[in-house]
Design a protein around this motif. Structure first.
Motif, short mmCIF file in Angstrom:
data_model
loop_
_atom_site.label_atom_id
_atom_site.label_comp_id
_atom_site.label_asym_id
_atom_site.label_seq_id
_atom_site.Cartn_x
_atom_site.Cartn_y
_atom_site.Cartn_z
N GLY A 60 0.81 -1.21 0.00
CA GLY A 60 0.00 0.00 0.00
C GLY A 60 0.84 1.26 0.00
O GLY A 60 0.58 2.20 -0.77
N MET A 61 1.86 1.31 0.86
CA MET A 61 2.71 2.48 0.92
C MET A 61 3.58 2.63 -0.33
O MET A 61 3.91 3.75 -0.73
N LEU A 62 3.94 1.51 -0.95
CA LEU A 62 4.68 1.59 -2.21
C LEU A 62 3.81 2.24 -3.28
O LEU A 62 4.28 3.05 -4.08
N MET A 63 2.52 1.88 -3.27
CA MET A 63 1.60 2.51 -4.23
C MET A 63 1.49 4.01 -3.96
O MET A 63 1.43 4.83 -4.88
N LEU A 64 1.46 4.39 -2.68
CA LEU A 64 1.44 5.82 -2.35
C LEU A 64 2.73 6.51 -2.79
O LEU A 64 2.71 7.64 -3.27
N ALA A 65 3.86 5.80 -2.63
CA ALA A 65 5.14 6.35 -3.10
C ALA A 65 5.10 6.56 -4.61
O ALA A 65 5.56 7.60 -5.12
N PHE A 66 4.53 5.59 -5.34
CA PHE A 66 4.38 5.73 -6.79
C PHE A 66 3.44 6.88 -7.14
O PHE A 66 3.63 7.58 -8.14
N VAL A 67 2.40 7.06 -6.30
CA VAL A 67 1.47 8.17 -6.51
C VAL A 67 2.22 9.50 -6.44
O VAL A 67 2.07 10.38 -7.30
N PHE A 68 3.04 9.68 -5.40
CA PHE A 68 3.79 10.92 -5.26
C PHE A 68 4.81 11.08 -6.38
O PHE A 68 5.07 12.19 -6.84
N GLN A 69 5.37 9.96 -6.84
CA GLN A 69 6.31 10.01 -7.96
C GLN A 69 5.60 10.47 -9.23
O GLN A 69 6.08 11.35 -9.95
N THR A 70 4.43 9.90 -9.49
CA THR A 70 3.66 10.24 -10.69
C THR A 70 3.20 11.69 -10.65
O THR A 70 3.34 12.43 -11.64
N LEU A 71 2.66 12.11 -9.52
CA LEU A 71 2.15 13.48 -9.42
C LEU A 71 3.27 14.51 -9.52
O LEU A 71 3.07 15.61 -10.05
N ALA A 72 4.46 14.17 -9.01
CA ALA A 72 5.59 15.09 -9.12
C ALA A 72 5.94 15.35 -10.58
O ALA A 72 6.37 16.46 -10.94
N THR A 209 -2.31 -3.82 13.68
CA THR A 209 -0.96 -3.31 13.45
C THR A 209 -0.93 -2.15 12.46
O THR A 209 0.12 -1.52 12.28
N MET A 210 -2.05 -1.84 11.83
CA MET A 210 -2.04 -0.91 10.71
C MET A 210 -1.63 0.51 11.09
O MET A 210 -0.90 1.18 10.36
N LEU A 211 -2.10 1.02 12.23
CA LEU A 211 -1.76 2.40 12.57
C LEU A 211 -0.27 2.58 12.82
O LEU A 211 0.31 3.61 12.47
N VAL A 212 0.36 1.58 13.43
CA VAL A 212 1.79 1.72 13.69
C VAL A 212 2.58 1.65 12.38
O VAL A 212 3.61 2.32 12.23
N THR A 213 2.10 0.88 11.40
CA THR A 213 2.80 0.86 10.10
C THR A 213 2.65 2.20 9.39
O THR A 213 3.58 2.65 8.71
N VAL A 214 1.50 2.84 9.54
CA VAL A 214 1.34 4.17 8.96
C VAL A 214 2.33 5.14 9.61
O VAL A 214 3.00 5.92 8.93
N PHE A 215 2.43 5.06 10.93
CA PHE A 215 3.31 5.98 11.65
C PHE A 215 4.76 5.83 11.20
O PHE A 215 5.45 6.83 10.95
N LEU A 371 -4.41 11.35 11.80
CA LEU A 371 -4.46 12.69 11.20
C LEU A 371 -3.90 12.69 9.78
O LEU A 371 -4.28 13.52 8.96
N THR A 372 -3.00 11.78 9.48
CA THR A 372 -2.36 11.75 8.18
C THR A 372 -3.21 11.05 7.13
O THR A 372 -3.01 11.25 5.93
N LEU A 373 -4.17 10.25 7.54
CA LEU A 373 -4.91 9.43 6.59
C LEU A 373 -5.73 10.26 5.60
O LEU A 373 -5.80 9.93 4.41
N ILE A 374 -6.38 11.33 6.07
CA ILE A 374 -7.17 12.17 5.17
C ILE A 374 -6.29 12.81 4.10
O ILE A 374 -6.61 12.75 2.90
N PHE A 409 -8.91 1.43 3.70
CA PHE A 409 -8.75 0.33 4.66
C PHE A 409 -8.12 0.82 5.95
O PHE A 409 -8.51 0.42 7.05
N LEU A 410 -7.15 1.73 5.84
CA LEU A 410 -6.51 2.28 7.03
C LEU A 410 -7.50 3.08 7.87
O LEU A 410 -7.45 3.03 9.11
N LEU A 411 -8.39 3.81 7.22
CA LEU A 411 -9.40 4.58 7.96
C LEU A 411 -10.32 3.64 8.74
O LEU A 411 -10.69 3.92 9.89
N VAL A 412 -10.67 2.51 8.12
CA VAL A 412 -11.50 1.52 8.80
C VAL A 412 -10.73 0.91 9.97
O VAL A 412 -11.26 0.73 11.07
#
Length: 474
Positions: A60-72, A209-215, A371-374, A409-412
């Motif tokens: 999931g975070m790799l996809m977000l990393a790709f998102v930031f790469q694409t948008l940049a 474990t999801m919130l700690v992985t986000v952190f 706070l970071t999820l939104i 999923f993280l929000l849930v």
């Protein structure tokens, strides 16, 4: 104070290289979280659940990393990525919420660093307790203002220090992984495979474990946030992906090798930083001392990186007229002084609040993630919107869909407690938005913005009622 709009100011702005930006991504992610991973995971799951959790979080975070790469690359005109992407995709008010939420999460996250430092030293100085005593709050406060003085000297100096500290703090973590591998007991590891009977279903274990992985992954967007200082725009995306992959390998390794040293139930009860307790069990007291020193260096470096990023988000939002103008002024060293000062004041305020919390470290950690999820969801949503409207390559569409699904999923997984607490923080922030609109002589809210305002206020009211009734707590 001077404005960075002048040609003279622009010529003096420090430009960041690919190596420096990668170090900022790594430096932002490698902080307090990694040292708490063993006990946080062991309290929720065994080896199998941990492997699944890291697979989900890593993907999931790799996809977000790709998102930031694409948008940049797709929108090189947008600075301070997380905030700017939300505004471009969904309007000024949600863009404001994204900026404020990301900023608030950075400040709350910075509080965890001081709590963990004091808890670490508290092992030999009982007066510091678990980082939540009067003395620990006082000493932390002194540290907060020392860093304020350091950062306000200039972005160039702070970025250079961050690069050096990043290297210094990664070494002890790698040493921990190697020593734990050498001391790993196959039988203990096998006994921890499925964890205890009181963990619940495998799904619940992974969700826990999801919130700690986000952190621990916060900072993956660090190069994007600081994109206005990049020497080359394409370096933003490359630094994001490379930094993420390196840190992901380290975080997953720290978690998994710990299961081969002690039973999961014992790891779960270790004092923070739990990595120190694991290494002490493996090699003796000097192992705990090594981790403690590494933690202090690591946390101070991460605090520096996040102080820079927090101020940067407020600054760019102010320059785009989405925050009051006073936050958009800088010094000759290109430091957004007022934004930095407001960030430091919030850190100081939350530090005082931790004195009244039952578990200061874990509460601040989970609230930071929530706070970071939104902001993350809005950035991923904008990437999806671009992929559909501009008919971008299928790869970009798939990446965006997975990133959106992951953040939902993280929000849930976060549950209602932290969402309600987030609303309590988000809703009052609208006063800054109102001030910015008044400065421009504009209408305060459009029709859709009034709906968003109503939702945020209702959520905040529900959160306050839940706190007063004891349904949720800090």
């Amino acid at each position: 104070m001077t404005d960075t709009g002048t040609a003279t100011q622009q010529s003096s702005v420090q430009k960041l290289t690919f190596t420096t930006m990668t170090m900022m991504v790594v430096g932002g992610m490698v902080g307090a979280g990694v040292f708490s991973l063993p006990s946080r995971f062991a309290a929720e799951t065994g080896v199998l659940g941990a492997l699944i959790a890291w697979l989900i979080a890593g993907s999931g975070m790799l996809m977000l990393a790709f998102v930031f790469q694409t948008l940049a690359m797709r929108r090189p005109d947008l600075d301070a990525g997380v905030y700017a992407y939300a505004k471009a995709g969904f309007g000024e008010y949600l863009g404001f919420f994204s900026a404020f939420g990301y900023w608030a999460s950075a400040c709350v996250g910075n509080v965890t660093y001081w709590v963990l430092i004091m808890s670490t030293v508290g092992a030999i100085a009982p007066a510091l307790g678990d980082g939540d005593t009067v003395l620990s709050v006082l000493l932390s406060s002194i540290g907060v203002w020392v860093f304020f003085y350091l950062v306000q000297r200039g972005v160039k100096d702070a970025a250079a220090i961050n690069r050096i500290v990043t290297i210094a703090k990664v070494v002890p973590i790698l040493v921990f992984v190697l020593l734990a591998l050498f001391a790993l007991d196959p039988q203990v590891f096998a006994d921890n495979l499925r964890g205890g009977t009181d963990y619940g279903s495998l799904f619940d274990q992974v969700k826990g474990t999801m919130l700690v992985t986000v952190f621990v992954f916060l900072g993956v967007e660090g190069a994007s946030v600081y994109s206005r200082h990049a020497k080359r725009r394409e370096d933003v995306g490359r630094a994001t992906v490379l930094g993420f992959l390196a840190v992901f390998a380290v975080f997953a390794s720290v978690t998994i090798v710990s299961y081969g040293i002690l039973p999961a139930a014992e790891i779960a009860e270790l004092r923070q930083p739990s990595m120190g307790g694991v290494l002490e069990a493996a090699v003796g007291e000097w192992g705990k001392a090594l981790v403690s020193v590494g933690l202090i260096v690591s946390v101070l470096g991460a605090y520096l990186a996040w102080t820079l990023m927090a101020a940067e988000v407020l600054y760019v939002a102010a320059k785009d007229d989405d925050m009051p103008r006073f936050l958009g002024r800088t010094t000759r060293g290109d430091v957004p002084f007022n934004a930095l000062l407001l960030s430091t004041i919030l850190v100081q305020t939350v530090l005082v609040v931790t004195y009244f919390s039952e578990d200061a470290f874990n509460f601040a950690l989970d609230l930071t993630s929530a706070l970071t999820l939104i902001p993350f969801l809005l950035a991923a949503g904008y990437a999806l919107k671009l992929a559909i409207s501009e008919r971008n390559p299928v790869r970009e569409l798939v990446v965006a869909v997975i990133a959106v699904g992951y953040t939902i999923f993280l929000l849930v997984a976060a549950g209602p407690r932290f969402l309600l607490l987030s609303f309590i923080i988000y809703a009052p922030a609208t006063l800054l938005f109102v001030q910015a609109r008044r400065e421009q002589g504009r209408r305060l809210f459009s029709g859709p913005e009034l709906v968003i305002l109503a939702v945020s206020v209702l959520g905040a009211v529900a959160g306050v009622v839940a706190l007063a009734a004891g349904w949720i707590s800090i």
